[in-house]
Scaffold this motif. Structure first.
Motif, short mmCIF file in Angstrom:
data_model
loop_
_atom_site.label_atom_id
_atom_site.label_comp_id
_atom_site.label_asym_id
_atom_site.label_seq_id
_atom_site.Cartn_x
_atom_site.Cartn_y
_atom_site.Cartn_z
N UNK A 131 43.76 48.44 30.14
CA UNK A 131 42.54 49.38 30.74
C UNK A 131 41.72 48.34 30.45
N UNK A 132 40.78 48.21 31.88
CA UNK A 132 39.28 48.10 32.23
C UNK A 132 38.29 48.84 31.94
N UNK A 133 37.47 48.17 31.68
CA UNK A 133 35.74 49.48 31.38
C UNK A 133 34.68 48.48 32.25
N UNK A 134 34.58 48.61 33.26
CA UNK A 134 33.37 47.93 33.74
C UNK A 134 32.44 49.16 34.49
N UNK A 135 31.12 48.70 34.65
CA UNK A 135 30.38 49.72 35.19
C UNK A 135 30.13 49.41 36.10
N UNK A 136 29.27 51.11 36.71
CA UNK A 136 29.33 51.00 38.38
C UNK A 136 27.70 50.96 38.76
N UNK A 137 27.39 50.04 38.71
CA UNK A 137 26.26 49.73 38.80
C UNK A 137 25.31 48.48 39.18
N UNK A 138 27.18 47.20 39.64
CA UNK A 138 26.72 46.12 40.63
C UNK A 138 26.45 44.88 39.36
N UNK A 139 26.81 45.50 38.16
CA UNK A 139 25.90 44.54 37.00
C UNK A 139 27.26 43.87 36.83
N UNK A 140 28.27 44.17 36.75
CA UNK A 140 29.58 42.85 36.30
C UNK A 140 30.48 43.12 37.82
N UNK A 141 30.96 41.53 37.88
CA UNK A 141 32.13 41.21 39.24
C UNK A 141 33.48 41.26 38.91
N UNK A 142 33.96 42.63 39.84
CA UNK A 142 35.14 42.76 39.96
C UNK A 142 36.28 41.18 39.81
N UNK A 143 35.33 40.27 40.28
CA UNK A 143 36.73 39.73 40.27
C UNK A 143 36.73 39.01 39.33
N UNK A 144 36.12 38.88 38.18
CA UNK A 144 36.67 38.42 37.47
C UNK A 144 37.42 39.36 36.44
N UNK A 145 37.55 40.13 37.14
CA UNK A 145 38.63 40.73 36.43
C UNK A 145 39.82 40.38 35.22
N UNK A 146 40.53 39.18 35.94
CA UNK A 146 41.24 38.69 35.78
C UNK A 146 41.64 37.79 34.25
#
Length: 238
Positions: A85-100
């Motif tokens: 499971x990956x957790x990330x914020x919804x405010x665009x602070x994190x870059x989903x492209x870095x999930x890998x």
């Protein structure tokens, strides 16, 4: 035919994030099997936009705090039983492209929990935020016995073994610190990876009030841990 459980899910706690949630969901879907949004009582169009973007939305009837949203995320994961499971914020602070970056660490099976660190690479972080985060990280490290460079990062990934261990008492914004305390108590292996971060938006809450509140809760967690540990070592609990 029995539906195959997803191997990798992403869960996004969100409160009044209509501005960014659609983009965050769409980008996140590129890297995981299923995206969930925990809408923590939003009064804007967060739920509608997240669904349109392709997320499954679980909505709290009222705003309960990030800790409760994260608790909902882990309860959901324990039902689904994903590999990661990956957790990330919804405010665009994190870059989903870095999930890998986070997922690959877990796929190597060398750790149970991966934290994305904003301080392991050059990021433009306001000085007052950096100072506050370092104080919170130092305090959390000392209390938990696990040394990280960014104890407050909301960009994290968990193995199923870690998911099963994470049960929280914190309802507010100190839930990331509580994760670190639990990881130390349960002897989970934690690693970090460098991530980028975006602070273009104005903050939603007073950062000083927020920081002091989290610091007090981290100190409380440390005291509780030391008290219980002392009682166990001294035979005060059976």
């Amino acid at each position: 035919m029995k539906k195959e459980r997803p191997k990798i899910i992403a869960v996004i706690p969100a409160y009044n994030e209509e501005r960014h949630i659609g983009e965050v969901v769409r980008k996140t879907r590129l890297y995981v099997d299923q995206v969930f949004v925990i809408d923590d009582g939003s009064t804007d169009r967060t739920e509608e936009i997240a669904r349109t973007a392709g997320a499954t939305v679980i909505k709290h009837k009222e705003n309960m705090g990030k800790g409760e949203a994260v608790n909902t995320a882990f309860n959901l994961a324990r039902e689904i039983r994903p590999l990661i499971m990956v957790l990330l914020d919804g405010d665009n602070q994190h870059d989903p492209d870095e999930i890998p970056l986070l997922v690959n660490k877990l796929l190597d099976k060398k750790c149970d929990m991966v934290v994305g660190s904003r301080f392991m690479r050059q990021n433009e972080i306001p000085a007052y935020r950096m100072l506050g985060q370092h104080v919170l990280t130092l305090t959390t490290n000392l209390g938990s016995g696990i040394k990280l460079t960014d104890s407050q990062s909301g960009f994290r990934a968990f193995s199923l073994a870690a998911i099963d261990q994470m049960h929280f008492n914190e309802s507010g914004l100190s839930v990331e610190s509580e994760m670190q305390f639990i990881a130390g108590e349960k002897r989970l292996k934690v690693q970090e990876v460098p991530i980028s971060t975006n602070y273009d938006d104005e903050v939603k809450r007073n950062p000083i009030v927020h920081g002091v509140g989290v610091l007090l809760r981290v100190i409380s967690l440390s005291l509780q841990k030391n008290l219980v540990g002392g009682m166990l070592r001294g035979g005060g609990l059976n």
